[in-house]
Design an enzyme around this catalytic site. Structure first.
Site, PDB file in Angstrom:
ATOM      1  N   LYS A  15      14.665  88.361  78.261  1.00 23.20           N
ATOM      2  CA  LYS A  15      13.871  88.624  77.231  1.00 23.20           C
ATOM      3  C   LYS A  15      12.586  89.130  77.765  1.00 23.20           C
ATOM      4  CE  LYS A  15      15.878  85.961  73.527  1.00 23.20           C
ATOM      5  NZ  LYS A  15      15.932  84.675  73.023  1.00 23.20           N
ATOM      6  N   GLN A  19      12.014  79.497  72.398  1.00 24.98           N
ATOM      7  CA  GLN A  19      13.614  79.549  72.689  1.00 24.98           C
ATOM      8  C   GLN A  19      14.310  78.351  72.073  1.00 24.98           C
ATOM      9  OE1 GLN A  19      15.214  81.961  74.090  1.00 24.98           O
ATOM     10  NE2 GLN A  19      17.120  80.827  73.674  1.00 24.98           N
ATOM     11  N   ASP A  78      10.388  86.589  65.927  1.00 27.75           N
ATOM     12  CA  ASP A  78      11.679  86.274  65.869  1.00 27.75           C
ATOM     13  C   ASP A  78      12.293  85.813  64.622  1.00 27.75           C
ATOM     14  OD1 ASP A  78      13.928  85.861  67.284  1.00 27.75           O
ATOM     15  OD2 ASP A  78      13.737  83.490  67.670  1.00 27.75           O
TER      16      ASP A  78
END
Length: 278
Positions: A52, A96, A119
């Site tokens: 990413k 994450q 996200d």
């Protein structure tokens, strides 16, 4: 059978994000910034975060990485995320997941300011998706919808079966499909006679996290199959070779949903940055 490749679509989304990021930098005097928070050193998570961050650089987005030890407490993680939420130089925050056992992941997610939840993992974002209000989509569901549109898959009036009910994949993709006028059935580990339900689907989204769980015999001839699973060995949740014999369109693993997920993350980071100029 035809493949729904996410690779080319992702390139288009990232290229557009890059153009917008450059315009933002010219106007604001800084690049859009995505902060990635990684607790512990799980090898798969380390790889995902590195990937990413590399994509960020390609799109002209600053990547600020915050590594934390596996011994981090929930309170410590919430504090770090709160500081990033309050930092005007950070536009988006990516925690994450999964986080190590012992950390309250939901509490950590909810510490992300809604305007920086690029996200799409907070309750605020889920509510916005569900009610059709402005907000950030969960990235994998958002990528799936873009993939369906790119391949001109009809959604309205179709029966979509989602296998999996996670708060960042199964549930939000069901909401996005419902908003597009699909009739949606959400299945899970306790669903009775799952194969017969899947056989009634015009569109199948597999997000159960079990390798080759969905068999080809479950797929109605001509159905569209989206495999959102990613298991060790580059194996999805669908028995690909079997399903490909019956599906009209199917995503590969890898190279299907994955690239679009990261692309949507970058696009939403730029959107978050742009909103600071309003």
């Amino acid at each position: 059978m035809a493949l729904m490749s996410g690779t080319e679509l992702a390139k288009e989304i990232v290229a557009d994000a890059g153009r917008r990021a450059a315009a933002f930098e010219a106007a604001a005097g800084r690049k859009p910034c995505l902060a990635t928070v990684l607790v512990g050193e799980d090898p798969a998570s380390v790889t995902y975060v590195r990937m990413k961050r590399n994509r960020c650089r390609q799109a002209g987005i600053e990547s600020r990485h915050v590594p934390l030890p596996a011994t981090t407490t929930t309170a410590g993680l919430v504090r770090v995320i709160g500081e990033l939420s309050a930092d005007p130089g950070v536009d988006g925050i990516l925690l994450q997941h999964p986080v190590p056992a012992g950390i309250d992941e939901r509490a950590a997610f909810e510490a992300i300011a809604p305007g920086k939840d690029v996200d799409g993992v907070t309750m605020h974002s889920f509510a916005a998706m569900s009610f059709g209000l402005p907000g950030f989509e969960s990235c994998t569901p958002g990528g799936i919808m873009r993939l369906l549109d790119a391949y001109e898959v009809g959604i309205e009036g179709r029966h979509a079966v989602v296998i999996g009910r996670s708060p960042i994949l199964g549930k939000p993709v069901a909401m996005l499909l419902l908003a597009r006028h699909a009739t949606v059935t959400v299945c899970h580990s306790r669903t009775a006679d799952l194969p017969s339900i899947v056989r009634s689907a015009d569109l199948v989204v597999a997000a159960v996290g079990r390798p080759e769980f969905v068999r080809g015999s479950w797929i109605k001839p001509g159905a569209v199959v989206v495999d959102a699973g990613y298991n060790p060995g580059n194996v999805g949740d669908v028995a690909f070779a079997e399903a490909a014999e019956r599906a009209s369109l199917i995503t590969p693993v890898p190279g299907g949903v994955g690239p679009t997920t990261i692309a949507v993350l970058l696009a939403q980071t730029v959107t978050a940055a742009e909103s600071t100029m309003d």
